[in-house]
Motif scaffolding. Structure first.
Motif, PDB file in Angstrom:
ATOM      1  N   MET A  34     -10.018  31.778   0.979  1.00 13.16           N
ATOM      2  CA  MET A  34     -10.167  30.459   0.393  1.00 13.16           C
ATOM      3  C   MET A  34      -8.945  30.182  -0.459  1.00 13.16           C
ATOM      4  O   MET A  34      -8.249  31.127  -0.882  1.00 13.16           O
ATOM      5  N   GLY A  35      -8.685  28.911  -0.673  1.00 14.03           N
ATOM      6  CA  GLY A  35      -7.479  28.624  -1.413  1.00 14.03           C
ATOM      7  C   GLY A  35      -7.416  27.212  -1.941  1.00 14.03           C
ATOM      8  O   GLY A  35      -8.338  26.410  -1.755  1.00 14.03           O
ATOM      9  N   TRP A  36      -6.319  26.954  -2.597  1.00  9.98           N
ATOM     10  CA  TRP A  36      -6.021  25.637  -3.158  1.00  9.98           C
ATOM     11  C   TRP A  36      -4.659  25.177  -2.651  1.00  9.98           C
ATOM     12  O   TRP A  36      -3.694  25.953  -2.629  1.00  9.98           O
ATOM     13  N   TYR A  37      -4.627  23.923  -2.229  1.00 10.92           N
ATOM     14  CA  TYR A  37      -3.393  23.245  -1.879  1.00 10.92           C
ATOM     15  C   TYR A  37      -3.287  22.019  -2.781  1.00 10.92           C
ATOM     16  O   TYR A  37      -4.263  21.595  -3.403  1.00 10.92           O
ATOM     17  N   ARG A  38      -2.110  21.441  -2.833  1.00 10.94           N
ATOM     18  CA  ARG A  38      -1.945  20.208  -3.592  1.00 10.94           C
ATOM     19  C   ARG A  38      -0.963  19.287  -2.888  1.00 10.94           C
ATOM     20  O   ARG A  38      -0.108  19.737  -2.116  1.00 10.94           O
ATOM     21  N   GLN A  39      -1.117  18.001  -3.182  1.00 12.52           N
ATOM     22  CA  GLN A  39      -0.206  16.993  -2.629  1.00 12.52           C
ATOM     23  C   GLN A  39       0.160  16.032  -3.740  1.00 12.52           C
ATOM     24  O   GLN A  39      -0.686  15.269  -4.222  1.00 12.52           O
ATOM     25  N   GLY A  40       1.428  16.103  -4.141  1.00 15.41           N
ATOM     26  CA  GLY A  40       1.923  15.210  -5.167  1.00 15.41           C
ATOM     27  C   GLY A  40       2.341  13.879  -4.594  1.00 15.41           C
ATOM     28  O   GLY A  40       2.470  13.737  -3.359  1.00 15.41           O
ATOM     29  N   TYR A  93      -5.483  18.014  -5.827  1.00 19.37           N
ATOM     30  CA  TYR A  93      -5.694  19.424  -5.493  1.00 19.37           C
ATOM     31  C   TYR A  93      -6.876  19.541  -4.537  1.00 19.37           C
ATOM     32  O   TYR A  93      -7.961  19.007  -4.805  1.00 19.37           O
ATOM     33  N   TYR A  94      -6.625  20.243  -3.437  1.00 20.20           N
ATOM     34  CA  TYR A  94      -7.634  20.400  -2.385  1.00 20.20           C
ATOM     35  C   TYR A  94      -8.042  21.864  -2.267  1.00 20.20           C
ATOM     36  O   TYR A  94      -7.190  22.770  -2.292  1.00 20.20           O
ATOM     37  N   CYS A  95      -9.320  22.080  -2.062  1.00 28.77           N
ATOM     38  CA  CYS A  95      -9.846  23.407  -1.778  1.00 28.77           C
ATOM     39  C   CYS A  95      -9.967  23.565  -0.264  1.00 28.77           C
ATOM     40  O   CYS A  95     -10.287  22.603   0.442  1.00 28.77           O
ATOM     41  N   VAL A  96      -9.704  24.758   0.230  1.00 28.60           N
ATOM     42  CA  VAL A  96      -9.813  25.018   1.669  1.00 28.60           C
ATOM     43  C   VAL A  96     -10.511  26.352   1.894  1.00 28.60           C
ATOM     44  O   VAL A  96     -10.332  27.300   1.120  1.00 28.60           O
ATOM     45  N   ALA A  97     -11.317  26.390   2.928  1.00 28.81           N
ATOM     46  CA  ALA A  97     -11.977  27.631   3.339  1.00 28.81           C
ATOM     47  C   ALA A  97     -11.554  27.952   4.761  1.00 28.81           C
ATOM     48  O   ALA A  97     -11.664  27.098   5.647  1.00 28.81           O
ATOM     49  N   GLU A  98     -11.051  29.143   4.971  1.00 25.63           N
ATOM     50  CA  GLU A  98     -10.610  29.592   6.292  1.00 25.63           C
ATOM     51  C   GLU A  98     -11.713  30.489   6.858  1.00 25.63           C
ATOM     52  O   GLU A  98     -11.902  31.615   6.403  1.00 25.63           O
ATOM     53  N   VAL A  99     -12.418  29.954   7.848  1.00 24.08           N
ATOM     54  CA  VAL A  99     -13.586  30.654   8.397  1.00 24.08           C
ATOM     55  C   VAL A  99     -13.251  31.198   9.774  1.00 24.08           C
ATOM     56  O   VAL A  99     -12.854  30.438  10.665  1.00 24.08           O
ATOM     57  N   THR A 100     -13.372  32.485   9.937  1.00 24.90           N
ATOM     58  CA  THR A 100     -13.105  33.138  11.219  1.00 24.90           C
ATOM     59  C   THR A 100     -14.427  33.552  11.867  1.00 24.90           C
ATOM     60  O   THR A 100     -15.309  34.076  11.190  1.00 24.90           O
ATOM     61  N   GLY A 113     -12.038  20.276   1.164  1.00 24.06           N
ATOM     62  CA  GLY A 113     -12.758  19.406   0.261  1.00 24.06           C
ATOM     63  C   GLY A 113     -12.080  18.048   0.191  1.00 24.06           C
ATOM     64  O   GLY A 113     -11.054  17.811   0.840  1.00 24.06           O
ATOM     65  N   GLN A 114     -12.645  17.157  -0.639  1.00 22.67           N
ATOM     66  CA  GLN A 114     -12.141  15.789  -0.707  1.00 22.67           C
ATOM     67  C   GLN A 114     -10.988  15.654  -1.699  1.00 22.67           C
ATOM     68  O   GLN A 114     -10.305  14.640  -1.722  1.00 22.67           O
ATOM     69  N   GLY A 115     -10.775  16.674  -2.516  1.00 22.59           N
ATOM     70  CA  GLY A 115      -9.665  16.665  -3.466  1.00 22.59           C
ATOM     71  C   GLY A 115     -10.076  16.209  -4.853  1.00 22.59           C
ATOM     72  O   GLY A 115     -11.043  15.460  -5.023  1.00 22.59           O
ATOM     73  N   THR A 116      -9.325  16.682  -5.834  1.00 20.85           N
ATOM     74  CA  THR A 116      -9.528  16.261  -7.224  1.00 20.85           C
ATOM     75  C   THR A 116      -8.162  16.006  -7.853  1.00 20.85           C
ATOM     76  O   THR A 116      -7.228  16.790  -7.656  1.00 20.85           O
ATOM     77  N   GLN A 117      -8.047  14.904  -8.567  1.00 29.39           N
ATOM     78  CA  GLN A 117      -6.749  14.480  -9.128  1.00 29.39           C
ATOM     79  C   GLN A 117      -6.461  15.227 -10.425  1.00 29.39           C
ATOM     80  O   GLN A 117      -7.314  15.295 -11.328  1.00 29.39           O
TER      81      GLN A 117
END
Length: 122
Positions: A34-40, A93-100, A113-117
């Motif tokens: 799981m992780g966090w990404y962001r888009q400025g 900031y977006y949360c992501v889950a990598e499901v195998t 996720g939908q993101g949080t500012q």
């Protein structure tokens, strides 16, 4: 499948702190990573931090020493503690889950996720 809901974003002054939470709709025990990404503004989405099922972490160089990712399997939640925030940390900031999963072969799906500012400004 898993739904993710982020929370904890907001407006903070430079040097301040925030803790983001990512609540999953089901147990995260078996989710590989799981992780966090962001888009400025005007930027590409970029990796911030990830954490594996075994709690191995990885960070972007720009946040090392300032951000900490953690997971609480009992609460099905992943956190991102952000300290010493800078204006350049401003982003969604977006949360992501990598499901195998295995179906004849191994496959991986990413759920977002939908993101949080997060806005860092004086």
């Amino acid at each position: 499948q898993v739904q993710l809901v982020e929370s904890g974003g907001g407006l903070v002054q430079p040097g301040g702190s925030l803790r983001l939470s990512c609540a999953a709709s089901r147990s995260i025990d078996s989710i590989n990573r799981m992780g966090w990404y962001r888009q400025g503004p005007g930027k590409e989405r970029e990796l911030v931090a990830t954490i594996t099922k075994g709690s191995t972490t990885n960070y972007a160089d720009s946040v090392k020493g300032r951000f900490t990712i953690s997971r609480d399997n009992a609460k099905n939640t992943v956190y991102l503690q952000m300290n010493s925030l800078k204006p350049e940390d401003t982003a969604v900031y977006y949360c992501v889950a990598e499901v195998t999963y295995f179906s004849g072969a191994y496959h991986t799906n990413d759920y977002w996720g939908q993101g949080t500012q997060v806005t860092v400004s004086s």
